[in-house]
Design an enzyme around this catalytic site. Sequence first.
Site, short mmCIF file in Angstrom:
data_model
loop_
_atom_site.label_atom_id
_atom_site.label_comp_id
_atom_site.label_asym_id
_atom_site.label_seq_id
_atom_site.Cartn_x
_atom_site.Cartn_y
_atom_site.Cartn_z
N GLU A 1 1.10 -1.07 0.08
CA GLU A 1 0.06 0.21 -0.08
C GLU A 1 0.64 1.00 -0.30
O GLU A 1 0.64 2.41 -0.60
CB GLU A 1 -0.89 -0.22 1.48
CG GLU A 1 -2.45 0.16 0.88
CD GLU A 1 -3.23 0.47 2.16
OE1 GLU A 1 -4.49 -0.22 1.68
OE2 GLU A 1 -3.02 0.51 3.42
N HIS B 1 6.79 -26.83 -1.81
CA HIS B 1 6.37 -28.18 -2.04
C HIS B 1 5.15 -27.26 -3.25
O HIS B 1 4.06 -27.91 -3.39
CB HIS B 1 5.88 -28.98 -1.55
CG HIS B 1 6.89 -30.17 -0.30
ND1 HIS B 1 8.01 -31.02 -0.86
CD2 HIS B 1 7.50 -28.96 0.79
CE1 HIS B 1 9.15 -31.14 -0.01
NE2 HIS B 1 8.58 -30.07 0.57
N LYS C 1 -14.28 1.23 -4.19
CA LYS C 1 -15.10 0.98 -2.89
C LYS C 1 -16.90 2.01 -3.44
O LYS C 1 -17.42 1.71 -3.31
CB LYS C 1 -14.39 2.02 -1.87
CG LYS C 1 -13.60 2.03 -0.82
CD LYS C 1 -13.37 1.99 0.67
CE LYS C 1 -12.06 1.30 1.20
NZ LYS C 1 -11.15 2.73 2.10
O1 PA5 Z 1 -3.23 1.60 6.33
C1 PA5 Z 1 -4.48 2.38 5.79
O2 PA5 Z 1 -4.73 3.15 6.07
C2 PA5 Z 1 -5.64 0.72 5.46
O3 PA5 Z 1 -5.16 0.38 4.59
C3 PA5 Z 1 -6.51 1.27 6.19
O4 PA5 Z 1 -6.22 0.55 7.24
C4 PA5 Z 1 -8.24 0.28 6.54
O5 PA5 Z 1 -8.63 0.67 5.12
C5 PA5 Z 1 -8.87 0.34 7.25
O6 PA5 Z 1 -9.02 1.73 7.82
P1 PA5 Z 1 -10.37 2.17 9.08
O7 PA5 Z 1 -9.14 1.70 10.18
O8 PA5 Z 1 -10.02 3.36 8.91
O9 PA5 Z 1 -11.10 1.00 8.72
#
Ligand code: PA5
Length: 439
Positions: free
Chosen positions: A280, A301, A415
């Site tokens: 990310e 494996h 989303k």
């Molecule tokens: O790294 C990030 O910001 C995202 O992956 C969030 O952790 C994830 O989308 C969850 O978001 P939130 O804590 O707002 O529900």
Amino acid sequence: MKKSLLLNLDYITSVVSSAYQKSLYAQSKTALQSLLQHQGLGNDFLGWVTLPTEMKKQVQSIKRAARALAQKCDAIICIGIGGSYLGIRSTLEALHDEVKTQIYYAGHHLSAHYLNRLMQELKDRQVGLCVISKSGTTTEPALVFRILKSWLEKKHGKNQAKQRIVAITDRSQGALKSLADAEGYPTLVIPDDVGGRYSVLTPVGLFPIAAAGISIDALLQGAEDAALDVSRLNIENNLAAQYAIARFALYQKGKVIEVLANFRPDLHFISEWWKQLFGESEGKDQQGIFPASVDLTTDLHSMGQFLQEGSRNIFETMVWVQKESHDLLVPGDPSNRDGLNFLKGKKVSWINEQAMRATAFAHQQGGVPVIQLQLAEMTPYCLGYLYQFFEMACGISGRLFQINPFDQPGVEAYKKNMFALLGKPGFEQLAAQLKKKGI
Ligand code: PA5
């Protein structure tokens, strides 16, 4: 004193020479300094750099809140996704021997089958809920919390249920914050300047980890020591910078996939946490290293063939834990029908180590450069050290790639489509467009 973490780059030099790696030192130094001085892209999300020291001030209150919930429950369901889920699970799986209160997970997907099974499994248990969302608006945990809250209220009564719910979210914004305030749930705050995937050492991770009975003091101490090492060591001796340089150099030579390999299944979720952190953070502007993972020797494996002889755009990072806490000796067998008496009396950890050494050499010979990381032992201290090391390396790497490693604009696309398909108010126009396209 024995080092918590060692890095060995011997098996990458055939692809990226030491001289080439050194040519990236100046750039890396600037990258590191920009993080330490809270400058550069995404600098409003650099709270994690000094987080271990900051969080030490809150440790007692987090522990108190965690104890209060754990005393009422013999099972706590943590509801969250991404950075609000992976660090908790990676810690508790890696340190499972020390877990006293059982933690379950929900809200990290939308499977009704899973949720039904979870509620069935916990129907006679004293259950608590810890709902975690920084934004407070993420669909998966919000929906699952609604379902589990209603189940808990039926199970323990509305008032009792209230005593068993803790919310971890933003200090002032989001639906979860308003809901928690309206219902009177105890709330712990996720700092504004720490993004989800860097939040394992905020209450997001610390509260459930403490509720499970694990020492968050040691976890934070390890992280603080790692932060100190990264901030004061020159690039030559700086493990986080060295790792970031090695990855970046390999990427420049066409190694665009990094496979994190462990040799014990309880590290599976460390790889999942690491994948989110790097994936990310780096996967932007049509660039970045794709983070993948294998559990070895299991996956030798299944994926071993590909790693040895498949497309040569891969490098591997092996994580080895030096000290085995519960070892076994191979028993003798007079019949020796399995032909294994040559291993009689050997430690299983030693056999596993030879598998690691054999694999690293074979893969390197096959054209897969191997970065080797050795963690002294699997303790809260060393794990804290490892988390902070990876986060620092990821921050430096983001600077080398010249992207913002602290945002995630790309996760919005699916989303929006999902909201349109679900009929969420405000998404009517997109819903019509999707319908026209037959989606
Ligand atoms: O790294 C990030 O910001 C995202 O992956 C969030 O952790 C994830 O989308 C969850 O978001 P939130 O804590 O707002 O529900």
